[in-house]
Design an enzyme around this catalytic site. Structure first.
Site, PDB file in Angstrom:
ATOM      1  N   CYS A   4      48.250  50.932  40.331  1.00 20.18           N
ATOM      2  CA  CYS A   4      47.626  49.607  40.230  1.00 20.18           C
ATOM      3  C   CYS A   4      46.124  49.789  39.993  1.00 20.18           C
ATOM      4  O   CYS A   4      45.431  50.452  40.773  1.00 20.18           O
ATOM      5  CB  CYS A   4      47.872  48.812  41.511  1.00 20.18           C
ATOM      6  N   CYS A   7      43.923  48.591  42.921  1.00 15.32           N
ATOM      7  CA  CYS A   7      44.035  49.506  44.073  1.00 15.32           C
ATOM      8  C   CYS A   7      43.217  50.764  43.816  1.00 15.32           C
ATOM      9  O   CYS A   7      42.564  51.288  44.729  1.00 15.32           O
ATOM     10  CB  CYS A   7      45.491  49.867  44.325  1.00 15.32           C
ATOM     11  N   ASP A  30      33.226  41.866  36.674  1.00 16.45           N
ATOM     12  CA  ASP A  30      34.258  41.955  35.644  1.00 16.45           C
ATOM     13  C   ASP A  30      33.711  42.766  34.468  1.00 16.45           C
ATOM     14  O   ASP A  30      32.569  42.586  34.039  1.00 16.45           O
ATOM     15  CB  ASP A  30      34.672  40.556  35.185  1.00 16.45           C
ATOM     16  N   ASN A  86      44.529  33.680  38.270  1.00 15.68           N
ATOM     17  CA  ASN A  86      45.658  33.556  37.351  1.00 15.68           C
ATOM     18  C   ASN A  86      46.914  34.133  37.994  1.00 15.68           C
ATOM     19  O   ASN A  86      46.855  35.183  38.645  1.00 15.68           O
ATOM     20  CB  ASN A  86      45.353  34.293  36.042  1.00 15.68           C
ATOM     21  N   HIS A  99      43.498  38.605  42.625  1.00 12.54           N
ATOM     22  CA  HIS A  99      42.044  38.611  42.463  1.00 12.54           C
ATOM     23  C   HIS A  99      41.568  37.204  42.183  1.00 12.54           C
ATOM     24  O   HIS A  99      42.265  36.399  41.567  1.00 12.54           O
ATOM     25  CB  HIS A  99      41.596  39.572  41.350  1.00 12.54           C
TER      26      HIS A  99
HETATM   27  P1  AMP Z   1      43.332  38.402  34.908  1.00 11.70           P
HETATM   28  O1  AMP Z   1      43.432  38.282  33.414  1.00 11.70           O
HETATM   29  O2  AMP Z   1      43.182  37.099  35.634  1.00 11.70           O
HETATM   30  O3  AMP Z   1      44.448  39.253  35.459  1.00 11.70           O
HETATM   31  O4  AMP Z   1      41.959  39.145  35.185  1.00 11.70           O
HETATM   32  C1  AMP Z   1      41.800  40.523  35.082  1.00 11.70           C
HETATM   33  C2  AMP Z   1      40.352  40.765  34.861  1.00 11.70           C
HETATM   34  O5  AMP Z   1      40.099  42.125  35.157  1.00 11.70           O
HETATM   35  C3  AMP Z   1      39.874  40.511  33.433  1.00 11.70           C
HETATM   36  O6  AMP Z   1      38.854  39.511  33.444  1.00 11.70           O
HETATM   37  C4  AMP Z   1      39.340  41.872  32.995  1.00 11.70           C
HETATM   38  O7  AMP Z   1      38.182  41.777  32.191  1.00 11.70           O
HETATM   39  C5  AMP Z   1      39.060  42.551  34.319  1.00 11.70           C
HETATM   40  N1  AMP Z   1      39.079  44.002  34.302  1.00 11.70           N
HETATM   41  C6  AMP Z   1      40.025  44.799  33.735  1.00 11.70           C
HETATM   42  N2  AMP Z   1      39.741  46.088  33.963  1.00 11.70           N
HETATM   43  C7  AMP Z   1      38.593  46.119  34.676  1.00 11.70           C
HETATM   44  C8  AMP Z   1      37.767  47.149  35.217  1.00 11.70           C
HETATM   45  N3  AMP Z   1      38.089  48.455  35.074  1.00 11.70           N
HETATM   46  N4  AMP Z   1      36.659  46.803  35.896  1.00 11.70           N
HETATM   47  C9  AMP Z   1      36.317  45.492  36.043  1.00 11.70           C
HETATM   48  N5  AMP Z   1      37.054  44.476  35.575  1.00 11.70           N
HETATM   49  C10 AMP Z   1      38.174  44.775  34.898  1.00 11.70           C
HETATM   50 ZN    ZN Z   2      46.935  46.899  43.798  1.00 14.04          ZN
END
Ligand code: AMP
Ligand code: ZN
Length: 113
Positions: A4, A7, A30, A86, A99
């Protein structure tokens, strides 16, 4: 090994821009910000999404909701902000670890969906 993404970020295996941390939750910027301030707040415990919030873990979620306004204040979001979580494919959830997005720093879009 836990595959994950969030995680692994919580564990420090993948780098992140930390904004806040306590024993229960972790917040970081983000990687693809949708607003001038775009912070993600996650429980350290793996919960897939809001769909798996139950009486057993609701106190953890409540704790996160006490942290969110502290982060908003620390980020200077005096004009307001939005919290989004989401759930599942129709909402576009891409990381299956609960999140909360904190978005702010500009006038946000009126459209919610
Ligand atoms: P969701 O689409 O609601 O599942 O949000 C996931 C979020 O995680 C998105 O806005 C991505 O830009 C963000 N994300 C993905 N990988 C990373 C990362 N390594 N560090 C920070 N944010 C991330
Ligand atoms: Zn997790």
């Amino acid at each position: 090994m836990n595959d994950c993404l969030f995680c692994r970020i919580v564990a420090g295996d993948i780098p992140s821009a930390k904004v806040y941390e306590d024993e229960l939750c972790y917040a970081f910027r983000d990687i693809n910000p949708q607003a001038p301030v775009h912070v993600l707040v996650v429980p350290k415990e793996h919960i897939p999404s809001c769909a798996q919030v139950t009486a057993d873990n609701a106190a953890l979620v409540a704790h996160i909701f006490t942290v969110i306004p502290q982060i908003a204040q620390a980020e200077g979001l005096t004009g307001g902000w939005r919290v989004v979580s989401n759930v599942g494919a129709d909402a576009g959830q891409t990381v299956p670890h609960l999140h909360f997005h904190i978005l702010g720093g500009r006038r946000l879009d009126d459209k919610m969906a």
